[in-house]
Design a protein around this motif. Structure first.
Motif, PDB file in Angstrom:
ATOM      1  N   ASP A 120       0.857  -1.287   0.112  1.00  0.00           N
ATOM      2  CA  ASP A 120       0.121  -0.033   0.017  1.00  0.00           C
ATOM      3  C   ASP A 120       0.807   1.308   0.086  1.00  0.00           C
ATOM      4  O   ASP A 120       1.982   1.395   0.529  1.00  0.00           O
ATOM      5  N   CYS A 166      -2.607   9.715   4.642  1.00  0.00           N
ATOM      6  CA  CYS A 166      -3.764   8.861   3.723  1.00  0.00           C
ATOM      7  C   CYS A 166      -2.955   7.572   3.418  1.00  0.00           C
ATOM      8  O   CYS A 166      -1.754   7.412   2.990  1.00  0.00           O
ATOM      9  N   ARG A 167      -3.606   6.507   3.236  1.00  0.00           N
ATOM     10  CA  ARG A 167      -3.057   5.337   2.570  1.00  0.00           C
ATOM     11  C   ARG A 167      -3.953   4.745   1.440  1.00  0.00           C
ATOM     12  O   ARG A 167      -5.397   5.016   1.650  1.00  0.00           O
ATOM     13  N   ILE A 168      -3.382   4.616   0.391  1.00  0.00           N
ATOM     14  CA  ILE A 168      -4.249   3.972  -0.798  1.00  0.00           C
ATOM     15  C   ILE A 168      -4.197   2.625  -0.875  1.00  0.00           C
ATOM     16  O   ILE A 168      -2.913   2.180  -0.991  1.00  0.00           O
ATOM     17  N   ARG A 228      -9.361   0.625  -5.942  1.00  0.00           N
ATOM     18  CA  ARG A 228      -8.502   1.174  -4.783  1.00  0.00           C
ATOM     19  C   ARG A 228      -9.555   1.892  -3.985  1.00  0.00           C
ATOM     20  O   ARG A 228     -10.571   2.343  -4.094  1.00  0.00           O
ATOM     21  N   ARG A 229      -9.007   2.018  -2.404  1.00  0.00           N
ATOM     22  CA  ARG A 229      -9.831   2.803  -1.579  1.00  0.00           C
ATOM     23  C   ARG A 229      -8.776   3.704  -1.192  1.00  0.00           C
ATOM     24  O   ARG A 229      -7.559   3.533  -0.810  1.00  0.00           O
ATOM     25  N   LEU A 230      -9.148   5.093  -0.561  1.00  0.00           N
ATOM     26  CA  LEU A 230      -8.547   5.961   0.314  1.00  0.00           C
ATOM     27  C   LEU A 230      -8.857   6.114   1.404  1.00  0.00           C
ATOM     28  O   LEU A 230      -9.990   6.437   1.591  1.00  0.00           O
ATOM     29  N   TRP A 258      -8.082   7.920   5.077  1.00  0.00           N
ATOM     30  CA  TRP A 258      -7.418   9.051   5.621  1.00  0.00           C
ATOM     31  C   TRP A 258      -7.761   9.335   7.095  1.00  0.00           C
ATOM     32  O   TRP A 258      -8.904   9.109   7.514  1.00  0.00           O
ATOM     33  N   LEU A 300     -10.915  15.093  -3.968  1.00  0.00           N
ATOM     34  CA  LEU A 300     -10.964  14.187  -5.089  1.00  0.00           C
ATOM     35  C   LEU A 300     -11.464  14.633  -6.270  1.00  0.00           C
ATOM     36  O   LEU A 300     -12.733  15.036  -6.387  1.00  0.00           O
ATOM     37  N   VAL A 307     -11.484   5.113  -4.858  1.00  0.00           N
ATOM     38  CA  VAL A 307     -10.654   6.038  -6.045  1.00  0.00           C
ATOM     39  C   VAL A 307     -10.748   5.429  -7.335  1.00  0.00           C
ATOM     40  O   VAL A 307     -10.114   4.318  -7.600  1.00  0.00           O
ATOM     41  N   VAL A 339      -6.581  12.415  -6.312  1.00  0.00           N
ATOM     42  CA  VAL A 339      -6.554  12.672  -4.843  1.00  0.00           C
ATOM     43  C   VAL A 339      -5.492  14.114  -4.801  1.00  0.00           C
ATOM     44  O   VAL A 339      -4.321  14.012  -5.038  1.00  0.00           O
TER      45      VAL A 339
END
Length: 613
Positions: A379, A441-443, A455-457, A459, A469, A502, A508
């Motif tokens: 990630d 933030c972590r993608i 994918r998910r964001l 934060w 976004l 995302v 982002v």
């Protein structure tokens, strides 16, 4: 008793006339053709300090030899020669008196009447002396007032120099301000030379009181440095560290100053008549020279002008030295900050772009930072934050906070809220004296999602502005989630995460508050403007988007530093563009070396304990 010289050949007057004249209070005498006293009344004999019998029949020049060649003889001879009456008033030293004599020619001889005007002349002299004394006193008072006014203007000049030269760290700008301040108060025109660290001399400051001669001054100044002889005032002042003053500039001085005939021709229209050069000396080092020049109408420099110029040159040199030190420190600090802002990673099918712009008002470094790295599970973590403060201490504290966030997020693999909680406790436990806002933030992409590209964001914010976004269709979403307090206060309450998908082509956008906060503008208005600009930038490349945000949101200058981090998700078919060739580093070697040493020192202590005394 009336006495008449019967041997003079002059017809005797009637007894009645003689009685009248003899009784006059006004002195009167008659001179015959041989310059003998033919007649003198009692008043005349008394004034002359003689008797009537002692004068009549005697030669006037023999009796009064002091009058020979004087104004009285000149009057008598002129009246006799021309037949025209006349008068004179003069000092007669033998008697110690002033006399007024009136003379006219008659058949009886040259008639002279005279008056003792000593008292009148004394009164007039006293009156004239009193008037002269008053005029002299007025002149002295006017001179004193003019001198006081000049002294006041010179004192104001010194204050203006301090203000003008210390309000900028740009050396050339400071020198140009200095030149325009001293003209025309201290000279008709001036040139201010600076010596760069590599020894190069430049005539930076240039000012002339006559707009019609400004271009001629620039042409001469452009040629002066390369054509100055060693004996010229500026090279001499730079070598000796002492002023060089030439109060009357003669042709041989010009020949000694300028060896090039073409440059001497450029100097001719400026008509220099007096030159004074003062070294810009501060802390034992010569930084340049101030050259003051007067034309023939103004002439030599006054003592007051030279005294003020010497003080002004010392103050300008100190301000110039401070500006150079500040500029060098600014360069070191900026390179330190850039060295701590490491380039972002570029994971597969993710494109990252970052921008940083220092403040253009005040100190142009601060605590804004960004970071991007991959966790061991693949990630991607992106971070943006802002340490409170705008100086090199803030930049150093930023390095410590950034390192803590990176280390904890890499090691723990926790959600962003957990990372912020641990960083906050670490800052307090290690006594790091700072507070900061941060957005972590972590993608995320689970193994099952890799084949589909979903994918998910996730934060979490510690007092930091929410991210945005940008969707592929141009719509913009504010990514809102509960915002926790800033880092550095030891908050033990809950911190929350937000989660949003995302899509491919989605962008982002993370940023610090300097991007949209403006003095006098509501925060909501600034953020609305940013949102509209982001929407209008749909379809642009990531780099073009970042450049446009900085250009249009910050305009000609910003009060705070700005950091921007943008992440764009791409489909599996996307191919990454080839990066451009890497250019060389900016800045002189000594600045790069200083920045590297300072950055290394801060990095080595970034995670160490610091105690506040």
């Amino acid at each position: 008793m009336i006495t008449v010289n019967r041997d003079s050949g002059v017809p005797p007057p009637s007894d009645l006339l003689l009685q009248a004249v003899d009784g006059m209070d006004r002195p009167l005498l008659v001179l015959d053709d041989d310059w003998r006293f033919a007649y003198v009344n009692a008043a005349g004999a008394a004034v002359l300090g003689r008797t009537v019998e002692g004068l009549v029949g005697r030669d006037v020049w023999a009796q009064f030899p002091e009058a020979v060649g004087g104004p009285f003889e000149q009057l008598y001879r002129w009246v006799r020669a021309t037949g025209t009456s006349g008068s004179t008033e003069a000092w007669f030293a033998p008697l110690g008196r002033w006399f007024r004599a009136d003379a006219f020619l008659t058949e009886a001889g040259l008639v002279v009447t005279f008056d003792d005007v000593t008292e009148r002349r004394r009164v007039e002299g006293e009156r004239a002396a009193a008037i002269a004394a008053r005029e002299e006193a007025a002149r002295v008072a006017a001179d004193a007032a003019a001198s006081a006014e000049r002294a006041g203007r010179h004192l104001m000049l010194l204050g203006d120099i301090n203000l003008a030269m210390t309000s900028t760290v740009d050396v050339d700008e400071a020198v140009d301000r200095f030149a325009h301040l001293v003209v025309p108060l201290l000279a008709d025109w001036c040139l201010v030379s600076v010596v760069d660290p590599d020894g190069t001399r430049r005539d930076v400051g240039r000012a002339h009181r006559d707009p019609a001669l400004v271009e001629a001054m620039h042409r001469y100044a452009d040629a002066r440095v390369r054509t100055n002889e060693r004996s010229a005032p500026v090279p001499t002042a730079l070598r000796s560290g002492r002023p060089v003053v030439i109060q009357e500039l003669l042709p041989h001085h010009v020949d000694e100053m300028v060896g090039d005939r073409a440059t001497r021709a450029l100097l001719e229209p400026l008509r220099p008549a007096a030159v004074a050069t003062f070294p810009l000396l501060a802390r034992g080092e010569v930084f340049g020279a101030l050259t003051l020049v007067n034309g023939p109408d103004r002439g030599a420099h006054t003592e007051a002008e030279l005294r003020t110029a010497e003080i002004a040159s010392r103050r300008a040199a100190l301000a110039l030295d401070n500006a150079r030190l500040a500029a060098a420190g600014q360069q070191v600090a900026e390179r330190l900050q850039h060295s701590l802002l490491s380039p972002p990673v570029q994971p597969e099918r993710l494109e990252l772009a970052v921008r940083y712009r220092g403040a253009t008002r005040g100190v142009s470094i601060g605590g804004d930072w960004y970071d991007a790295f991959q966790q061991p599970d693949g990630d991607t973590v992106v971070v943006i934050g802002d340490v409170m403060g705008h100086d090199i201490e803030a930049a150093a504290a930023m390095g410590q906070v950034k390192t803590l966030v990176r280390a904890i997020a890499f090691d723990r693999l926790e959600e962003p809220a957990g990372v912020l909680r641990r960083v906050d406790h670490a800052l307090v436990g290690l006594a790091v004296p700072t507070m900061a806002t941060a957005l972590v933030c972590r993608i995320e992409q689970a193994p099952a999602d890799r084949s589909t590209g979903r994918r998910r964001l996730r934060w979490s914010s510690a007092g930091h502005p929410d991210p945005m976004l940008l969707h592929p269709d141009g719509t913009v979403s504010d990514l809102s989630a509960p915002v926790g307090p800033p880092l550095g206060i030891g908050w033990r309450g809950p911190r929350a995460d937000g989660v949003v998908p995302v899509p491919d082509g989605g962008t982002v956008l993370l940023f610090t508050d300097g991007l949209f906060e403006r003095r006098g503008v509501l925060l909501d208005e600034g953020r609305d403007q940013l949102r509209r600009l982001v929407a209008a930038s749909a379809g642009e490349s990531l780099d073009a988007l970042c450049d446009r945000l900085l250009a249009e949101m910050t305009g000609g200058g910003v009060e705070d530093d700005v950091a921007v981090l943008a992440v764009r998700a791409h489909p599996p078919t996307w191919e990454r563009p080839r990066p451009p060739a890497k250019g060389g580093e900016d800045g002189p070697p000594q600045v790069r070396a200083a920045a590297s040493r300072t950055a290394a020192a801060i990095a080595s202590t970034a995670c160490g304990a610091q105690r506040i005394e």
